[in-house]
Enzyme design. Structure first.
Site, PDB file in Angstrom:
ATOM      1  N   THR A  20       0.806  -1.225   0.000  1.00  0.00           N
ATOM      2  CA  THR A  20       0.000   0.000   0.000  1.00  0.00           C
ATOM      3  C   THR A  20       0.839   1.276   0.000  1.00  0.00           C
ATOM      4  O   THR A  20       1.931   1.318   0.582  1.00  0.00           O
ATOM      5  CB  THR A  20      -0.920   0.027   1.243  1.00  0.00           C
ATOM      6  OG1 THR A  20      -1.437   1.354   1.416  1.00  0.00           O
ATOM      7  CG2 THR A  20      -0.201  -0.367   2.522  1.00  0.00           C
ATOM      8  N   GLU A  63       0.239   3.650   1.795  1.00  0.00           N
ATOM      9  CA  GLU A  63       0.364   4.103   3.192  1.00  0.00           C
ATOM     10  C   GLU A  63       1.782   3.889   3.709  1.00  0.00           C
ATOM     11  O   GLU A  63       2.199   4.550   4.666  1.00  0.00           O
ATOM     12  CB  GLU A  63      -0.617   3.340   4.083  1.00  0.00           C
ATOM     13  CG  GLU A  63      -2.027   3.884   4.091  1.00  0.00           C
ATOM     14  CD  GLU A  63      -2.150   5.249   4.753  1.00  0.00           C
ATOM     15  OE1 GLU A  63      -1.777   5.377   5.926  1.00  0.00           O
ATOM     16  OE2 GLU A  63      -2.604   6.181   4.093  1.00  0.00           O
ATOM     17  N   TYR A 104      -1.217   0.103  10.949  1.00  0.00           N
ATOM     18  CA  TYR A 104      -1.572  -0.540   9.672  1.00  0.00           C
ATOM     19  C   TYR A 104      -0.387  -0.492   8.711  1.00  0.00           C
ATOM     20  O   TYR A 104       0.026  -1.517   8.146  1.00  0.00           O
ATOM     21  CB  TYR A 104      -2.791   0.178   9.066  1.00  0.00           C
ATOM     22  CG  TYR A 104      -3.063  -0.189   7.612  1.00  0.00           C
ATOM     23  CD1 TYR A 104      -3.680  -1.387   7.283  1.00  0.00           C
ATOM     24  CD2 TYR A 104      -2.694   0.668   6.577  1.00  0.00           C
ATOM     25  CE1 TYR A 104      -3.928  -1.729   5.955  1.00  0.00           C
ATOM     26  CE2 TYR A 104      -2.935   0.347   5.253  1.00  0.00           C
ATOM     27  CZ  TYR A 104      -3.551  -0.855   4.944  1.00  0.00           C
ATOM     28  OH  TYR A 104      -3.783  -1.189   3.628  1.00  0.00           O
ATOM     29  N   LYS A 108       1.918  -3.505   7.202  1.00  0.00           N
ATOM     30  CA  LYS A 108       1.996  -3.749   5.750  1.00  0.00           C
ATOM     31  C   LYS A 108       3.449  -3.699   5.261  1.00  0.00           C
ATOM     32  O   LYS A 108       3.813  -4.381   4.312  1.00  0.00           O
ATOM     33  CB  LYS A 108       1.155  -2.707   5.000  1.00  0.00           C
ATOM     34  CG  LYS A 108      -0.342  -3.001   5.049  1.00  0.00           C
ATOM     35  CD  LYS A 108      -0.687  -4.149   4.109  1.00  0.00           C
ATOM     36  CE  LYS A 108      -2.180  -4.334   3.959  1.00  0.00           C
ATOM     37  NZ  LYS A 108      -2.526  -5.383   2.991  1.00  0.00           N
TER      38      LYS A 108
HETATM   39  P1  NAP Z   1     -11.417  -4.478   2.420  1.00  0.00           P
HETATM   40  O1  NAP Z   1     -12.618  -4.146   1.612  1.00  0.00           O
HETATM   41  O2  NAP Z   1     -11.325  -3.989   3.814  1.00  0.00           O
HETATM   42  O3  NAP Z   1     -11.276  -6.089   2.421  1.00  0.00           O
HETATM   43  C1  NAP Z   1     -10.413  -6.740   3.302  1.00  0.00           C
HETATM   44  C2  NAP Z   1     -10.714  -8.222   3.259  1.00  0.00           C
HETATM   45  O4  NAP Z   1      -9.878  -8.895   4.204  1.00  0.00           O
HETATM   46  C3  NAP Z   1     -12.154  -8.596   3.637  1.00  0.00           C
HETATM   47  O5  NAP Z   1     -12.548  -9.695   2.848  1.00  0.00           O
HETATM   48  C4  NAP Z   1     -12.019  -9.023   5.096  1.00  0.00           C
HETATM   49  O6  NAP Z   1     -13.034  -9.888   5.531  1.00  0.00           O
HETATM   50  C5  NAP Z   1     -10.697  -9.752   5.007  1.00  0.00           C
HETATM   51  N1  NAP Z   1     -10.048  -9.969   6.298  1.00  0.00           N
HETATM   52  C6  NAP Z   1      -9.845  -9.088   7.310  1.00  0.00           C
HETATM   53  N2  NAP Z   1      -9.185  -9.683   8.313  1.00  0.00           N
HETATM   54  C7  NAP Z   1      -8.965 -10.967   7.939  1.00  0.00           C
HETATM   55  C8  NAP Z   1      -8.348 -12.082   8.553  1.00  0.00           C
HETATM   56  N3  NAP Z   1      -7.812 -12.015   9.769  1.00  0.00           N
HETATM   57  N4  NAP Z   1      -8.306 -13.257   7.868  1.00  0.00           N
HETATM   58  C9  NAP Z   1      -8.861 -13.370   6.625  1.00  0.00           C
HETATM   59  N5  NAP Z   1      -9.468 -12.340   6.007  1.00  0.00           N
HETATM   60  C10 NAP Z   1      -9.511 -11.156   6.654  1.00  0.00           C
HETATM   61  O7  NAP Z   1     -10.093  -4.009   1.678  1.00  0.00           O
HETATM   62  P2  NAP Z   1      -9.878  -3.667   0.116  1.00  0.00           P
HETATM   63  O8  NAP Z   1     -10.105  -2.222  -0.084  1.00  0.00           O
HETATM   64  O9  NAP Z   1     -10.575  -4.675  -0.707  1.00  0.00           O
HETATM   65  O10 NAP Z   1      -8.299  -3.882   0.003  1.00  0.00           O
HETATM   66  C11 NAP Z   1      -7.748  -5.160  -0.308  1.00  0.00           C
HETATM   67  C12 NAP Z   1      -6.322  -5.230   0.210  1.00  0.00           C
HETATM   68  O11 NAP Z   1      -5.544  -4.216  -0.409  1.00  0.00           O
HETATM   69  C13 NAP Z   1      -6.166  -5.004   1.704  1.00  0.00           C
HETATM   70  O12 NAP Z   1      -5.090  -5.799   2.142  1.00  0.00           O
HETATM   71  C14 NAP Z   1      -5.796  -3.530   1.835  1.00  0.00           C
HETATM   72  O13 NAP Z   1      -5.066  -3.315   3.010  1.00  0.00           O
HETATM   73  C15 NAP Z   1      -4.968  -3.368   0.575  1.00  0.00           C
HETATM   74  N6  NAP Z   1      -4.973  -2.025  -0.018  1.00  0.00           N
HETATM   75  C16 NAP Z   1      -6.140  -1.400  -0.274  1.00  0.00           C
HETATM   76  C17 NAP Z   1      -6.119  -0.161  -0.900  1.00  0.00           C
HETATM   77  C18 NAP Z   1      -7.399   0.577  -1.217  1.00  0.00           C
HETATM   78  O14 NAP Z   1      -7.318   1.790  -1.472  1.00  0.00           O
HETATM   79  N7  NAP Z   1      -8.545  -0.092  -1.249  1.00  0.00           N
HETATM   80  C19 NAP Z   1      -4.898   0.410  -1.275  1.00  0.00           C
HETATM   81  C20 NAP Z   1      -3.721  -0.286  -1.016  1.00  0.00           C
HETATM   82  C21 NAP Z   1      -3.771  -1.530  -0.408  1.00  0.00           C
HETATM   83  P3  NAP Z   1     -14.478  -9.297   6.025  1.00  0.00           P
HETATM   84  O15 NAP Z   1     -15.230  -8.971   4.747  1.00  0.00           O
HETATM   85  O16 NAP Z   1     -15.048 -10.406   6.798  1.00  0.00           O
HETATM   86  O17 NAP Z   1     -14.173  -8.050   6.821  1.00  0.00           O
HETATM   87  N1  GDD Z   2     -12.127   7.322   6.848  1.00  0.00           N
HETATM   88  C1  GDD Z   2     -12.235   8.652   6.958  1.00  0.00           C
HETATM   89  N2  GDD Z   2     -13.375   9.196   7.492  1.00  0.00           N
HETATM   90  N3  GDD Z   2     -11.216   9.425   6.516  1.00  0.00           N
HETATM   91  C2  GDD Z   2     -11.369  10.779   6.597  1.00  0.00           C
HETATM   92  C3  GDD Z   2     -12.514  11.365   7.127  1.00  0.00           C
HETATM   93  C4  GDD Z   2     -13.557  10.538   7.612  1.00  0.00           C
HETATM   94  O1  GDD Z   2     -14.586  10.989   8.086  1.00  0.00           O
HETATM   95  N4  GDD Z   2     -12.368  12.703   7.040  1.00  0.00           N
HETATM   96  C5  GDD Z   2     -11.181  12.944   6.496  1.00  0.00           C
HETATM   97  N5  GDD Z   2     -10.561  11.767   6.238  1.00  0.00           N
HETATM   98  C6  GDD Z   2      -9.208  11.632   5.664  1.00  0.00           C
HETATM   99  C7  GDD Z   2      -8.293  10.681   6.419  1.00  0.00           C
HETATM  100  O2  GDD Z   2      -7.749  11.319   7.574  1.00  0.00           O
HETATM  101  C8  GDD Z   2      -7.275  10.366   5.331  1.00  0.00           C
HETATM  102  O3  GDD Z   2      -6.293  11.363   5.290  1.00  0.00           O
HETATM  103  C9  GDD Z   2      -8.086  10.425   4.035  1.00  0.00           C
HETATM  104  O4  GDD Z   2      -9.318  11.077   4.370  1.00  0.00           O
HETATM  105  C10 GDD Z   2      -8.395   9.058   3.437  1.00  0.00           C
HETATM  106  O5  GDD Z   2      -8.911   8.242   4.451  1.00  0.00           O
HETATM  107  P1  GDD Z   2      -9.522   6.782   4.141  1.00  0.00           P
HETATM  108  O6  GDD Z   2     -10.566   6.888   3.113  1.00  0.00           O
HETATM  109  O7  GDD Z   2      -9.880   6.163   5.442  1.00  0.00           O
HETATM  110  O8  GDD Z   2      -8.306   6.020   3.434  1.00  0.00           O
HETATM  111  P2  GDD Z   2      -6.765   5.907   3.833  1.00  0.00           P
HETATM  112  O9  GDD Z   2      -5.988   6.696   2.820  1.00  0.00           O
HETATM  113  O10 GDD Z   2      -6.525   6.209   5.256  1.00  0.00           O
HETATM  114  O11 GDD Z   2      -6.498   4.361   3.637  1.00  0.00           O
HETATM  115  C11 GDD Z   2      -6.995   3.668   2.487  1.00  0.00           C
HETATM  116  O12 GDD Z   2      -6.045   3.739   1.453  1.00  0.00           O
HETATM  117  C12 GDD Z   2      -4.804   3.081   1.732  1.00  0.00           C
HETATM  118  C13 GDD Z   2      -3.897   3.274   0.497  1.00  0.00           C
HETATM  119  O13 GDD Z   2      -3.175   4.459   0.632  1.00  0.00           O
HETATM  120  C14 GDD Z   2      -7.284   2.225   2.909  1.00  0.00           C
HETATM  121  O14 GDD Z   2      -7.951   1.579   1.857  1.00  0.00           O
HETATM  122  C15 GDD Z   2      -6.013   1.471   3.207  1.00  0.00           C
HETATM  123  O15 GDD Z   2      -6.319   0.099   3.416  1.00  0.00           O
HETATM  124  C16 GDD Z   2      -5.068   1.609   2.006  1.00  0.00           C
HETATM  125  O16 GDD Z   2      -3.861   0.936   2.245  1.00  0.00           O
END
Ligand code: NAP
Ligand code: GDD
Length: 372
Positions: free
Chosen positions: A154, A156, A178, A182
């Site tokens: 990620t 992050e 987190y 990662k």
């Molecule tokens: P998400 O919607 O939160 O999905 C996470 C998945 O992991 C869900 O299926 C969750 O199950 C499962 N999970 C959580 N804890 C677990 C455990 N202990 N054992 C097995 N499964 C578990 O995340 P996403 O947005 O699809 O992201 C997919 C991956 O990419 C994650 O690893 C995230 O950290 C990474 N990532 C995401 C982003 C982004 O912007 N979306 C960016 C960079 C990296 P439940 O449905 O039961 O909760």
């Molecule tokens: N969630 C949330 N809720 N974030 C907020 C809010 C709020 O009400 N208001 C402002 N933010 C700001 C957070 O402080 C952060 O700076 C930004 O919005 C994005 O927050 P999120 O949408 O929670 O995503 P993230 O960037 O912290 O993390 C997501 O992206 C990562 C990749 O860079 C997640 O999907 C991570 O799993 C992933 O790795």
């Protein structure tokens, strides 16, 4: 002689270029019930794969994003779900032993950055040691040469960014439990590639969103609110840091990059991003524009508010509960390597993404109000 020639032509040229070979591939996805899991399952099923997904035991339904694949006639007998948890190393090992996949995608994580400050131990168990459980299972089962592994790294990990834009060579500076967890997974994946020759890739994905995005992430929180507003709600939206900037892409585009990494002959790590960065505040403006509302901002700090420019009604206020102890203020990715080596580039602009999300949330909200 002629038959032999035809055989070689068929096996080594026609099958690979037709994509027909994918019919014989089996993928195992940890994190199948999440946003990316749902898009990746669909992508792989469309390619002809047999897909095994892992879901956690939950006291309520957690397969809402993927139920439709069970019912789809084209995917009959090619989609399977198993119980599992990354923290249970034996269960992970048994799944890999039973399924014998050619590709494993580790998308499972406690993926909420803010929540990781409340649950640092659980986050580390899943997001750091969980990855090790998969890699160790591959090694213990002697699958080093039979399986390819994808790790969901990620942006992050860049945290307090040391370079703009961020590339595969930018030093990391994680800012949450987190991101630290990662980072362990990122390095252990690299280490198992170098130490044991396992085909392991990490995709350093920047934020990616969609209608399937969890509702506590900021983009989806905003688009759900905007949809309710469009249908007449009087509520106010409470947000945290409005000034954080993110490189937001579309999840559907990003799962293709995961797959492309595993199809290349060399395992490597890749940044996946759009190359554009936008503040939370600008995302709010874009989302309201989608329903024809122009927003203006007033005040400073905790008193900053967004108002509707025709009614002057307050739409957004700040709630410090959403602030993080340490914040990631700015992310901007450079995906040139993925473009050059894998031929990947994003297909969807932020404006299109916002439109897709807002329209989807309006439809969803209509369905909810009809059924209640
Ligand atoms: P998400 O919607 O939160 O999905 C996470 C998945 O992991 C869900 O299926 C969750 O199950 C499962 N999970 C959580 N804890 C677990 C455990 N202990 N054992 C097995 N499964 C578990 O995340 P996403 O947005 O699809 O992201 C997919 C991956 O990419 C994650 O690893 C995230 O950290 C990474 N990532 C995401 C982003 C982004 O912007 N979306 C960016 C960079 C990296 P439940 O449905 O039961 O909760
Ligand atoms: N969630 C949330 N809720 N974030 C907020 C809010 C709020 O009400 N208001 C402002 N933010 C700001 C957070 O402080 C952060 O700076 C930004 O919005 C994005 O927050 P999120 O949408 O929670 O995503 P993230 O960037 O912290 O993390 C997501 O992206 C990562 C990749 O860079 C997640 O999907 C991570 O799993 C992933 O790795």
């Amino acid at each position: 002689m002629f038959i032999q020639l035809f055989f070689y032509l068929f096996v080594f040229i026609l099958i690979p270029i037709s994509g027909f070979a994918n019919d014989y591939k089996t993928a195992l996805i940890f994190g199948a019930t999440g946003q990316d899991g749902a898009y990746l399952i669909e992508f792989l099923l469309e390619k002809g794969y047999t897909v095994h997904g892992v879901k956690r035991k939950s006291s309520s339904f957690n397969t809402g994003r993927i139920d439709r694949f069970y019912e789809h006639p084209a995917y009959k007998n090619r989609f399977f779900i198993h119980y599992g948890d990354l923290t249970d190393s034996l269960a992970v090992l048994h799944l890999i032993q039973k399924i014998q996949p050619q590709e494993i995608y580790n998308l499972a994580a406690q993926s909420h950055v803010k929540v990781s400050f409340d649950l640092p131990g659980y986050t580390a168990q899943t997001d750091a040691l969980g990855t090790l459980n998969i890699l160790e299972a591959i090694r213990s089962l002697n699958q080093q040469n039979c399986v390819k592994f994808y790790q969901a790294s990620t942006s992050e990990m860049y945290g307090l960014v040391q370079q703009i834009p961020q590339t595969e060579d930018t030093p990391f500076y994680p800012r949450s439990p987190y991101a630290v967890s990662k980072l362990f997974s990122h390095w252990i994946t690299k280490n198992y590639r170098e130490a044991y020759g396992i085909f392991c890739c990490s995709g350093i994905l920047f934020n990616h969103e969609s209608p399937l995005r969890g509702e506590t992430f900021v983009t989806r929180k905003i688009t759900r609110f905007v949809a309710k507003k469009f249908l007449g709600s009087d509520d106010v939206l409470y947000l945290g840091n409005l000034h954080a900037k993110r490189d937001w892409g579309y999840a559907k585009d990003y799962v293709e990059a995961m797959w492309l990494m595993l199809q290349h002959d060399q395992a490597d790590d890749y940044v996946i991003a759009t190359g554009q960065t936008t503040s939370v505040k600008d995302f709010v403006d874009l989302a309201f524009q989608e329903i024809g509302v122009q927003v203006y901002w007033e005040g400073q700090g905790l008193d900053e508010v967004a108002k509707d420019s025709s009614t002057h009604q307050v739409l957004v206020r700040i709630d410090p509960r959403y602030f993080r102890p340490t914040e990631v203020e700015f992310l901007l990715g450079d995906a040139s390597k993925a473009n050059k080596v894998l031929g990947w580039k994003p297909k969807t602009t932020l404006k299109q993404l916002v439109q897709i999300m807002v329209q989807n949330d309006i439809e969803l909200e209509r369905k909810v109000s009809k059924s209640s």
